[in-house]
Design an enzyme around this catalytic site. Structure first.
Site, PDB file in Angstrom:
ATOM      1  N   HIS A  42      38.083  27.209  -2.832  1.00 28.20           N
ATOM      2  CA  HIS A  42      38.371  27.727  -1.531  1.00 28.20           C
ATOM      3  C   HIS A  42      39.938  28.120  -1.121  1.00 28.20           C
ATOM      4  O   HIS A  42      40.066  28.913  -0.037  1.00 28.20           O
ATOM      5  CB  HIS A  42      38.258  26.379  -0.614  1.00 28.20           C
ATOM      6  CG  HIS A  42      37.694  26.716   0.884  1.00 28.20           C
ATOM      7  ND1 HIS A  42      36.918  27.759   1.054  1.00 28.20           N
ATOM      8  CD2 HIS A  42      37.820  25.849   2.009  1.00 28.20           C
ATOM      9  CE1 HIS A  42      36.583  27.636   2.408  1.00 28.20           C
ATOM     10  NE2 HIS A  42      36.996  26.570   3.173  1.00 28.20           N
ATOM     11  N   ASN A  91      39.977  26.436   9.171  1.00 23.35           N
ATOM     12  CA  ASN A  91      39.090  26.686  10.423  1.00 23.35           C
ATOM     13  C   ASN A  91      39.726  27.253  11.603  1.00 23.35           C
ATOM     14  O   ASN A  91      39.336  27.728  12.624  1.00 23.35           O
ATOM     15  CB  ASN A  91      38.336  25.530  11.066  1.00 23.35           C
ATOM     16  CG  ASN A  91      37.549  24.614   9.619  1.00 23.35           C
ATOM     17  OD1 ASN A  91      37.101  25.097   8.905  1.00 23.35           O
ATOM     18  ND2 ASN A  91      36.858  23.686  10.545  1.00 23.35           N
ATOM     19  N   ASN A 151      34.394  29.921   7.646  1.00 23.71           N
ATOM     20  CA  ASN A 151      35.079  29.413   8.870  1.00 23.71           C
ATOM     21  C   ASN A 151      36.268  30.065   9.030  1.00 23.71           C
ATOM     22  O   ASN A 151      36.786  30.505   9.912  1.00 23.71           O
ATOM     23  CB  ASN A 151      35.190  27.797   8.659  1.00 23.71           C
ATOM     24  CG  ASN A 151      33.965  27.104   8.932  1.00 23.71           C
ATOM     25  OD1 ASN A 151      33.078  27.746   9.667  1.00 23.71           O
ATOM     26  ND2 ASN A 151      33.748  25.942   8.325  1.00 23.71           N
ATOM     27  N   ASP A 173      37.598  33.268  -0.348  1.00 22.79           N
ATOM     28  CA  ASP A 173      36.527  33.014  -1.392  1.00 22.79           C
ATOM     29  C   ASP A 173      35.248  33.370  -1.086  1.00 22.79           C
ATOM     30  O   ASP A 173      35.073  33.419   0.318  1.00 22.79           O
ATOM     31  CB  ASP A 173      36.635  31.301  -1.738  1.00 22.79           C
ATOM     32  CG  ASP A 173      36.538  30.644  -0.521  1.00 22.79           C
ATOM     33  OD1 ASP A 173      37.418  30.720   0.659  1.00 22.79           O
ATOM     34  OD2 ASP A 173      35.583  29.885  -0.293  1.00 22.79           O
TER      35      ASP A 173
END
Length: 192
Positions: free
Chosen positions: A21, A67, A113, A92
């Site tokens: 991530h 987020n 997100n 990613d």
């Protein structure tokens, strides 16, 4: 002077370092290292600046967590007066295999997100991004563990090579423009 905002998405904190991530962080770290610059901690993120053939690149690693990435992106766009078409987000991408990356000038957040937050803050899906394929080799229901997991020893050499090969893509975006960069790099397959 033409200014560009190069954003690597990721999460702050040692537990997220070098996870799938956080590939955006790893790519902008490699770009900074190549150009011999260091990041400083600033508002909503770690920031570094590079000069490249008369262009100025502001590198950003948001410290807002994934987020809320859009908050940091919007702040630095406004502060540096950088338009959306001169922003380049590295993110990613589960839907692409490890051997692939995809450059786009616009598009949906694809359930990511970080991109969702940027889209909400900018009020548009029209900003360039590089989707760095991380594959989707995980059992059903284990997506979060996979995304927040570290690269396997088999994957690591390919990922290191792919990070190195992503630097010329960013430089091409800045120097040659989005269309040329997409034409040149979108069908590349990364193999050791």
């Amino acid at each position: 002077m033409n200014k560009f905002l190069i954003v690597g998405l990721g999460n702050i904190g040692a537990e997220y370092a070098h996870t799938r991530h956080n590939i955006g962080f790893d790519v902008v770290d490699a770009l900074a290292e190549k150009h011999g610059v260091s990041f400083r901690t600033d508002r909503l993120g770690d920031v570094a600046e590079i000069k490249l053939k008369g262009k100025s690149l502001v590198l950003l690693k948001p410290s807002t967590y994934m987020n809320l990435s859009g908050k940091a992106v919007k702040y630095w766009m406004d502060k540096e007066k950088i338009p959306a078409e001169q922003v380049f987000v590295i993110v990613d991408e589960l839907a692409l295999p490890l051997e692939k990356s995809r450059i786009r000038g616009a598009g949906s957040d694809g359930g990511h997100n970080g991109l969702k937050s940027i889209q909400e803050q900018l009020g548009t899906t029209a900003y360039p991004r590089l989707r760095f394929g991380i594959g989707n080799n995980y059992p059903k229901g284990r997506q979060v563990d996979y995304v927040l997991g570290k690269w396997t020893s088999e994957e690591a050499p390919l990922i290191r090579m792919k990070i190195d090969k992503t630097i010329p893509i960013i430089e091409s975006f800045v120097l040659a423009g989005l269309a040329n960069t997409m034409n040149h790099f979108n069908n590349v397959e990364y193999k050791l």
